[in-house]
Design a protein around this motif. Structure first.
Motif, PDB file in Angstrom:
ATOM      1  N   GLY A  55       0.761  -1.092  -0.046  1.00 30.98           N
ATOM      2  CA  GLY A  55      -0.068   0.003   0.033  1.00 30.98           C
ATOM      3  C   GLY A  55       0.743   1.224  -0.124  1.00 30.98           C
ATOM      4  O   GLY A  55       0.360   2.303  -0.394  1.00 30.98           O
ATOM      5  N   MET A  56       2.090   1.059   0.332  1.00 32.38           N
ATOM      6  CA  MET A  56       3.039   2.378   0.464  1.00 32.38           C
ATOM      7  C   MET A  56       3.966   2.448  -0.788  1.00 32.38           C
ATOM      8  O   MET A  56       4.762   3.340  -0.924  1.00 32.38           O
ATOM      9  CB  MET A  56       3.753   2.151   1.706  1.00 32.38           C
ATOM     10  N   GLY A  57       3.690   1.613  -1.689  1.00 32.44           N
ATOM     11  CA  GLY A  57       4.325   1.496  -3.104  1.00 32.44           C
ATOM     12  C   GLY A  57       5.299   0.420  -3.394  1.00 32.44           C
ATOM     13  O   GLY A  57       6.003   0.740  -4.526  1.00 32.44           O
ATOM     14  N   VAL A  58       5.593  -0.514  -2.640  1.00 33.80           N
ATOM     15  CA  VAL A  58       6.349  -1.600  -2.770  1.00 33.80           C
ATOM     16  C   VAL A  58       5.783  -2.706  -3.927  1.00 33.80           C
ATOM     17  O   VAL A  58       4.298  -2.672  -4.197  1.00 33.80           O
ATOM     18  CB  VAL A  58       6.304  -2.602  -1.656  1.00 33.80           C
ATOM     19  N   MET A  59       6.638  -2.963  -5.022  1.00 36.05           N
ATOM     20  CA  MET A  59       6.082  -3.557  -6.160  1.00 36.05           C
ATOM     21  C   MET A  59       6.709  -4.979  -6.359  1.00 36.05           C
ATOM     22  O   MET A  59       6.325  -5.350  -7.205  1.00 36.05           O
ATOM     23  CB  MET A  59       6.430  -2.583  -7.475  1.00 36.05           C
ATOM     24  N   LYS A  60       7.818  -5.202  -5.810  1.00 37.41           N
ATOM     25  CA  LYS A  60       8.449  -6.457  -5.864  1.00 37.41           C
ATOM     26  C   LYS A  60       8.568  -6.995  -4.398  1.00 37.41           C
ATOM     27  O   LYS A  60       9.207  -6.174  -3.574  1.00 37.41           O
ATOM     28  CB  LYS A  60       9.935  -6.226  -6.577  1.00 37.41           C
ATOM     29  N   ILE A  61       8.334  -8.346  -4.228  1.00 34.87           N
ATOM     30  CA  ILE A  61       8.655  -8.755  -2.995  1.00 34.87           C
ATOM     31  C   ILE A  61       9.372 -10.155  -3.308  1.00 34.87           C
ATOM     32  O   ILE A  61       9.106 -10.993  -4.204  1.00 34.87           O
ATOM     33  CB  ILE A  61       7.387  -9.299  -2.226  1.00 34.87           C
ATOM     34  N   ARG A  62      10.551 -10.294  -2.702  1.00 35.74           N
ATOM     35  CA  ARG A  62      11.324 -11.300  -2.742  1.00 35.74           C
ATOM     36  C   ARG A  62      11.396 -12.062  -1.294  1.00 35.74           C
ATOM     37  O   ARG A  62      11.566 -11.639  -0.428  1.00 35.74           O
ATOM     38  CB  ARG A  62      12.742 -11.028  -3.103  1.00 35.74           C
ATOM     39  N   LEU A  63      11.038 -13.528  -1.614  1.00 30.24           N
ATOM     40  CA  LEU A  63      10.964 -14.344  -0.540  1.00 30.24           C
ATOM     41  C   LEU A  63      12.453 -15.016  -0.210  1.00 30.24           C
ATOM     42  O   LEU A  63      13.008 -15.601  -1.121  1.00 30.24           O
ATOM     43  CB  LEU A  63      10.243 -15.473  -0.400  1.00 30.24           C
ATOM     44  N   THR A  64      13.175 -14.939   0.935  1.00 27.16           N
ATOM     45  CA  THR A  64      14.527 -15.324   1.142  1.00 27.16           C
ATOM     46  C   THR A  64      14.637 -16.064   2.501  1.00 27.16           C
ATOM     47  O   THR A  64      13.545 -16.213   3.257  1.00 27.16           O
ATOM     48  CB  THR A  64      15.424 -14.380   1.197  1.00 27.16           C
ATOM     49  N   GLY A  65      15.670 -16.447   2.846  1.00 27.68           N
ATOM     50  CA  GLY A  65      16.085 -17.282   4.231  1.00 27.68           C
ATOM     51  C   GLY A  65      17.322 -16.744   4.651  1.00 27.68           C
ATOM     52  O   GLY A  65      17.777 -15.720   4.473  1.00 27.68           O
ATOM     53  N   GLY A  66      17.912 -17.560   5.489  1.00 29.74           N
ATOM     54  CA  GLY A  66      18.080 -19.057   5.435  1.00 29.74           C
ATOM     55  C   GLY A  66      17.780 -19.602   4.117  1.00 29.74           C
ATOM     56  O   GLY A  66      17.756 -19.114   3.156  1.00 29.74           O
ATOM     57  N   GLU A  67      16.847 -20.756   4.365  1.00 32.41           N
ATOM     58  CA  GLU A  67      16.343 -21.429   3.091  1.00 32.41           C
ATOM     59  C   GLU A  67      14.971 -21.238   3.141  1.00 32.41           C
ATOM     60  O   GLU A  67      14.315 -22.253   3.918  1.00 32.41           O
ATOM     61  CB  GLU A  67      16.859 -22.938   2.864  1.00 32.41           C
ATOM     62  N   PRO A  68      14.253 -20.554   2.292  1.00 30.62           N
ATOM     63  CA  PRO A  68      12.904 -20.242   2.453  1.00 30.62           C
ATOM     64  C   PRO A  68      11.843 -21.483   2.226  1.00 30.62           C
ATOM     65  O   PRO A  68      10.660 -21.764   2.913  1.00 30.62           O
ATOM     66  CB  PRO A  68      12.282 -19.452   1.370  1.00 30.62           C
ATOM     67  N   LEU A  69      12.429 -22.646   1.427  1.00 35.87           N
ATOM     68  CA  LEU A  69      11.477 -23.780   1.017  1.00 35.87           C
ATOM     69  C   LEU A  69      11.562 -24.801   2.257  1.00 35.87           C
ATOM     70  O   LEU A  69      10.755 -25.783   2.235  1.00 35.87           O
ATOM     71  CB  LEU A  69      12.124 -24.462  -0.114  1.00 35.87           C
TER      72      LEU A  69
END
Ligand code: SF4
Length: 381
Positions: A55-69
């Protein structure tokens, strides 16, 4: 007003670490003695944080970790994220280089959109940063760009489900194309074949072009540069070399251990001439195509060619803290604000105050350099 720091940089990219647990012990990242330190939050908490930031303007989200899976429920989380519709700044495409971000109207709530939009309309997924196709991508159509960075060990079994849930792109960390060397770097036996299967499954699922990130460490894998060039062409993936950064657990980084952009280009040119490709302002990688047009590589050079001037990223750690820079010495406890009952507007105000204090740049290799308060596995890259 869209989220901007005091240097005028628009914050459009969010990285969320959904766990600091990892099933690998890469020599340039972990000593292998420490396990997870910070723990994970329920996905609903990350989802609320993401919703406020979109809602504040973020267009890209990247999921990370550690190991996200390693997190059960990651596919469902991607499905929920894919329902969010970006409202803020729309980054301009690579073709109009040097253009500033276009301001999109900024409503005060974030409508959801039906999941079948993404799937039903059959738009090609995964137009990657900088690789342009003539058909408008989901990104162009205003969908949230959702990416995932993984070591690939568990990817083969979930690639299709992630794609169907709305994932746009996947980046696989892989530091050697020689199975023996791969095992020496990751300190995990028989991982190479798993990761290769994961890369191929991601391509087959439509999560392409798949990026393969290789951290180069002098004395460990700089002889993998040309083999990775061949790998990029044979497998049809974009290989990106990353300069080693001082974010490892046992603090053994030195300037001498860094294999620089210039060295990488010179080494690869011994194999085939490279042609540099124009790139968007906030792209972290310098991009090159081989002279015959077959295959692409990228180089992320934060040490020798810093790109902080156009940094558009903030990060949320697995325990819900905001980090405004990879090299921050502070964490800002967004989860604590949620726990004390803050409204979405109050969270937005808190985030605005935090971003106001975003660091101008890193100071790697400078006398006043202070190591980051967390190491990479506990930040999430
Ligand atoms: S070092 Fe910090 S400011 Fe620089 S590009 Fe990375 S996150 Fe942005």
């Amino acid at each position: 007003m869209p989220l901007t720091d005091k240097f005028g940089r628009a914050i459009t990219d969010l990285r969320i670490s959904i766990t600091d647990r990892c099933n690998y012990k890469c020599v340039y990242c972990r000593t292998g003695n420490e396990g997870a330190l910070y723990g994970d939050l329920p996905f609903d908490d990350y989802l609320r944080m993401a919703r406020v930031l979109v809602g504040m303007g973020v267009m890209k989200i990247r999921l990370t970790g550690g190991e996200p899976l390693l997190r059960k429920g990651v596919v469902e989380f991607v499905r929920e994220l894919a329902k969010l519709e970006p409202q803020g700044l729309k980054p301009r495409s690579t073709s109009d280089l040097g253009g500033a971000a276009q301001a999109a109207p900024f409503p005060d709530n974030v409508p959801t959109r039906s999941t079948n939009d993404a799937v039903g309309m059959g738009h090609p997924r995964g137009v990657d940063e900088g690789v342009r196709h003539s058909i408008p991508s989901d990104k162009d159509l205003g969908n949230l760009d959702i990416a995932l960075t993984t070591n690939g060990h568990l990817l083969a079994d979930v690639a299709q489900a992630l794609n169907d849930a709305g994932l746009t792109r996947v980046t696989v960390s892989m530091d050697a194309v020689d199975p023996e060397r791969f095992a020496r770097i990751t300190r995990v036996p028989n991982g190479f074949d798993q990761v290769l299967a994961g890369i191929r499954a991601a391509k087959k699922a439509g999560l392409g072009p798949v990026k393969v990130n290789c951290v180069l460490l002098r004395g460990f894998n700089e002889d993998q540069i040309i083999p990775f060039g061949m790998f990029a062409r044979e497998e049809g993936v974009i290989v990106r070399f990353i300069e080693f950064m001082p974010l490892e657990e046992d603090r053994m980084w030195s300037q001498a251990s860094v294999v620089t952009l210039d060295e990488i280009v010179a080494r690869m040119a011994e194999y085939r001439p490279l042609i540099e490709i124009p790139r968007g302002q906030s792209e972290t990688a310098r991009r090159y195509r081989f002279d015959d047009g077959e295959g692409e590589i990228g180089i992320i050079a934060p040490v020798s060619h810093p790109f902080c001037g156009h940094c558009s990223r903030i990060r949320i750690t697995s325990d819900g803290k905001i980090r405004t820079c990879l090299f921050s010495v502070w964490d800002h406890d967004l989860f604590a604000q949620m726990r004390r009952g803050a409204t979405d507007e109050e969270l937005a105000e808190y985030i605005r105050g935090v971003v106001e204090r975003k660091e101008e740049r890193h100071h790697i290799g400078e006398p006043d350099f202070v190591p980051a308060s967390r190491t990479m596995v506990h930040i999430g890259g």
